[in-house]
Write an enzyme that holds these catalytic residues in place. Structure first.
Site, PDB file in Angstrom:
ATOM      1  N   HIS A 166     108.035  87.467 169.069  1.00 27.22           N
ATOM      2  CA  HIS A 166     107.443  86.932 167.823  1.00 27.22           C
ATOM      3  C   HIS A 166     107.677  87.885 166.655  1.00 27.22           C
ATOM      4  CE1 HIS A 166     104.989  84.263 170.501  1.00 27.22           C
ATOM      5  NE2 HIS A 166     105.008  85.358 171.261  1.00 27.22           N
ATOM      6  N   SER A 287     123.882  95.977 143.707  1.00 27.64           N
ATOM      7  CA  SER A 287     123.332  94.950 142.828  1.00 27.64           C
ATOM      8  C   SER A 287     123.784  95.277 141.408  1.00 27.64           C
ATOM      9  CB  SER A 287     121.808  94.978 142.921  1.00 27.64           C
ATOM     10  OG  SER A 287     121.236  94.451 141.742  1.00 27.64           O
ATOM     11  N   LYS A 293     119.992  99.454 144.959  1.00 27.67           N
ATOM     12  CA  LYS A 293     120.185  98.531 146.076  1.00 27.67           C
ATOM     13  C   LYS A 293     121.498  98.677 146.814  1.00 27.67           C
ATOM     14  CE  LYS A 293     118.396  94.888 146.729  1.00 27.67           C
ATOM     15  NZ  LYS A 293     117.885  93.527 146.654  1.00 27.67           N
ATOM     16  N   ASN A 295     123.128  96.096 149.627  1.00 27.93           N
ATOM     17  CA  ASN A 295     122.836  94.822 150.288  1.00 27.93           C
ATOM     18  C   ASN A 295     123.782  94.556 151.460  1.00 27.93           C
ATOM     19  OD1 ASN A 295     120.824  94.271 148.364  1.00 27.93           O
ATOM     20  ND2 ASN A 295     122.342  93.416 146.963  1.00 27.93           N
ATOM     21  N   GLU A 300     124.854  88.758 155.784  1.00 27.05           N
ATOM     22  CA  GLU A 300     124.302  87.509 155.240  1.00 27.05           C
ATOM     23  C   GLU A 300     125.344  86.397 155.265  1.00 27.05           C
ATOM     24  OE1 GLU A 300     122.054  88.314 151.456  1.00 27.05           O
ATOM     25  OE2 GLU A 300     122.470  90.364 152.077  1.00 27.05           O
ATOM     26  N   TYR A 327     144.080  55.160 169.392  1.00 26.71           N
ATOM     27  CA  TYR A 327     144.123  55.913 168.146  1.00 26.71           C
ATOM     28  C   TYR A 327     143.633  55.090 166.954  1.00 26.71           C
ATOM     29  CZ  TYR A 327     145.954  58.498 164.133  1.00 26.71           C
ATOM     30  OH  TYR A 327     146.069  59.175 162.950  1.00 26.71           O
ATOM     31  N   GLN A 332     142.591  61.430 161.895  1.00 24.18           N
ATOM     32  CA  GLN A 332     143.299  62.380 161.045  1.00 24.18           C
ATOM     33  C   GLN A 332     142.332  63.380 160.411  1.00 24.18           C
ATOM     34  OE1 GLN A 332     146.807  61.220 158.649  1.00 24.18           O
ATOM     35  NE2 GLN A 332     145.437  61.304 156.900  1.00 24.18           N
ATOM     36  N   LYS A 335     141.368  67.532 161.709  1.00 25.22           N
ATOM     37  CA  LYS A 335     142.000  68.839 161.534  1.00 25.22           C
ATOM     38  C   LYS A 335     141.280  69.761 160.569  1.00 25.22           C
ATOM     39  CE  LYS A 335     146.080  66.362 162.257  1.00 25.22           C
ATOM     40  NZ  LYS A 335     145.114  65.313 162.462  1.00 25.22           N
TER      41      LYS A 335
HETATM   42  N1  ARG Z   1     148.773  62.164 160.354  1.00 28.38           N
HETATM   43  C1  ARG Z   1     148.303  61.467 161.497  1.00 28.38           C
HETATM   44  C2  ARG Z   1     147.067  62.162 162.083  1.00 28.38           C
HETATM   45  O1  ARG Z   1     146.792  63.234 161.718  1.00 28.38           O
HETATM   46  C3  ARG Z   1     149.361  61.392 162.526  1.00 28.38           C
HETATM   47  C4  ARG Z   1     149.278  60.227 163.450  1.00 28.38           C
HETATM   48  C5  ARG Z   1     149.506  58.962 162.707  1.00 28.38           C
HETATM   49  N2  ARG Z   1     149.704  57.869 163.556  1.00 28.38           N
HETATM   50  C6  ARG Z   1     149.762  56.627 163.077  1.00 28.38           C
HETATM   51  N3  ARG Z   1     149.994  55.695 163.914  1.00 28.38           N
HETATM   52  N4  ARG Z   1     149.549  56.382 161.830  1.00 28.38           N
HETATM   53  O2  ARG Z   1     146.346  61.603 162.880  1.00 28.38           O
END
Ligand code: ARG
Length: 467
Positions: A166, A287, A293, A295, A300, A327, A332, A335
């Site tokens: 605690h 600061s 200071k 920091n 952080e 798919y 997309q 990523k």
């Molecule tokens: N740029 C697309 C992605 O990142 C690639 C795959 C696209 N496939 C499709 N059938 N349009 O997912």
């Protein structure tokens, strides 16, 4: 949005056969992923070289075309690495940017590369390869962080500090023991990373759009060439699956949570009120208004990066949760979440490893704090159980009265005269003072995994052998 230039735009050179015109400007903007998926260029080219080599081996394309393709792809690799490649948003993504450039470089043979594959299995491959490398990097970085903690634990196997529950002083522990708690946490993160590498170690290429292909491809050959254990076993799952990315993000979120707790402790420990550690100028900032200071900004920011990582995990889970197989273009969006989380995690681990090695530990201050707050009260109770034969509950009560008395007198337990202690319980002798020091307290906790320096050293040896 349509204007009269729309119709004059040419349709996409890679898939535009049935299209009379090019996309609306906003369509191009929402559709293109090249802005971020160009990060996958090396994986994309590696995948294409393996695919073309297999196609030639199986007699699906000629060796001559394969040689041209491989040569062209290697040229593109050096162009991109050397910064001499012009990415085009009209070509949507990394896959089509590479293939279009290949056509310019080698002519019609380029058109044979996409035989028996689809961008759906291609992107699954590129992204898996990228995540696999990132997991391998994370594994190494965690090993570095664990090594930093092992060094500090060894140095401070005997240094006492208050242990908290605690955030209230609980019992004395050693700083080495506290460091080893983090070794356990980051050790678990690393083993999660290793499991994730095993899970994703299957090659998607050859699943094609979703149903596999009629060409006599050899998926075991491409899997081997790309360093995967084996090919995936279901073509539909292969192009629908982003578990590997979600696993990466979950692991990053858990590791991030660990890093954030550590960051929080460093923030607390480096306040003048605690004064347990001091970060050097290399890991602090000043600061602009308060000259006194210093920091702990790096700590952080590590604490804050966790928020971004958690956001990425929730984002990708949400993107995926409603998608029918196989798919969909929604995928997309996977990523950027992973790239951002990976960058945050790398930064956080690197900054933490630096801080753990950098911080000066004020052992005198820690020891002083370890002795305050009646931290050895449990030792007194245990002594009464051991030496005077009291049941633990009674011993707890007697000790509580001793703590109340000390509090009244404004002194520590060890400063109460024997007569006072004996007035509370007649069986107490002057031997009790041996267990009221913080050193005696930690040395006595020899249970497996306990805070005694001898135990901490055993755990350090265990982890040194594993690291
Ligand atoms: N740029 C697309 C992605 O990142 C690639 C795959 C696209 N496939 C499709 N059938 N349009 O997912």
């Amino acid at each position: 949005m349509a204007d009269d230039t729309t119709d004059t735009k040419s349709s996409n050179q890679m898939w535009g056969g049935r299209f009379a015109s090019g996309p609306d400007a906003i369509m191009e903007e929402i559709n293109a992923s090249i802005g971020f998926d160009k990060k996958l260029f090396a994986q994309d080219i590696r995948g294409s070289i393996a695919h073309a080599t297999m196609l030639a081996h199986q007699g699906i394309i000629s060796t001559d075309d394969k040689d041209k393709i491989v040569h062209g792809l290697n040229t593109i690799l050096s162009e991109i690495e050397g910064g001499n490649f012009e990415f085009s948003r009209q070509l949507e993504d990394i896959h089509m940017n590479v293939e279009a450039r290949l056509a310019t470089l080698i002519g019609p043979a380029a058109g044979r590369l996409h035989t028996a594959r689809s961008r759906n299995d291609q992107v699954a491959l590129d992204f898996r390869l990228w995540v696999k490398e990132e997991l391998q990097k994370t594994e190494q970085m965690l090993t570095g962080l664990i090594a930093a903690f092992l060094d500090r634990a060894e140095e401070h196997a005997e240094s006492v500090m208050p242990g908290f529950t605690h955030l209230q002083t609980a019992q004395p522990v050693t700083f080495g023991h506290h460091c080893m708690a983090y070794v356990e946490m980051f050790g678990r993160d690393r083993s999660r990373v290793r499991h994730a590498i095993e899970h994703l170690d299957e090659s998607p290429i050859g699943a094609a759009a979703l149903a596999g292909t009629g060409y006599p491809i050899d998926r075991h050959m491409t899997a081997k060439a790309l360093g995967f254990r084996e090919p995936t076993r279901n073509s539909i799952d292969t192009v629908s699956d982003r578990d590997f990315a979600i696993e990466f993000l979950s692991i990053a979120a858990i590791a991030g949570m660990h890093l954030s707790r550590l960051a929080e402790e460093i923030v607390i420990w480096s306040t003048p009120q605690f004064g347990f550690v001091r970060l050097s100028d290399a890991f602090s900032t000043g600061s602009s208004i308060m000259p006194q200071k210093k920091n702990p900004d790096a700590a952080e920011l590590v604490r804050a990066k966790t928020g971004r990582i958690n956001g990425s995990l929730v984002a990708l889970l949400t993107i995926m949760k409603g998608l029918p197989l196989a798919y969909s273009k929604d995928m997309q969006e996977d990523k950027e979440q992973v790239f951002d989380a990976a960058e945050s995690l790398e930064l956080a681990i690197a900054a933490m490893t630096g801080m753990v090695r950098d911080m000066t530990v004020n052992t005198a201050r820690m020891k002083e704090a370890a002795g305050s707050g009646y931290s050895t009260a449990t030792d007194l109770a245990d002594w009464l159980v051991r030496e005077a034969g009291l049941p633990f509950r009674d011993a707890h009560h007697v000790t509580g009265r001793a703590v109340a008395l000390a509090e009244n007198k404004g002194c520590d337990l060890a400063e109460l005269p024997l007569s006072d202690l004996q007035a509370i319980h007649a069986a107490i002798t002057d031997k009790v003072y041996d267990v009221l020091t913080v050193e005696a307290s930690v040395a006595s906790r020899k249970s497996f995994g306990g805070t005694a320096p001898s135990e901490v050293r055993k755990q350090i040896a265990f982890w040194r052998a594993r690291n």
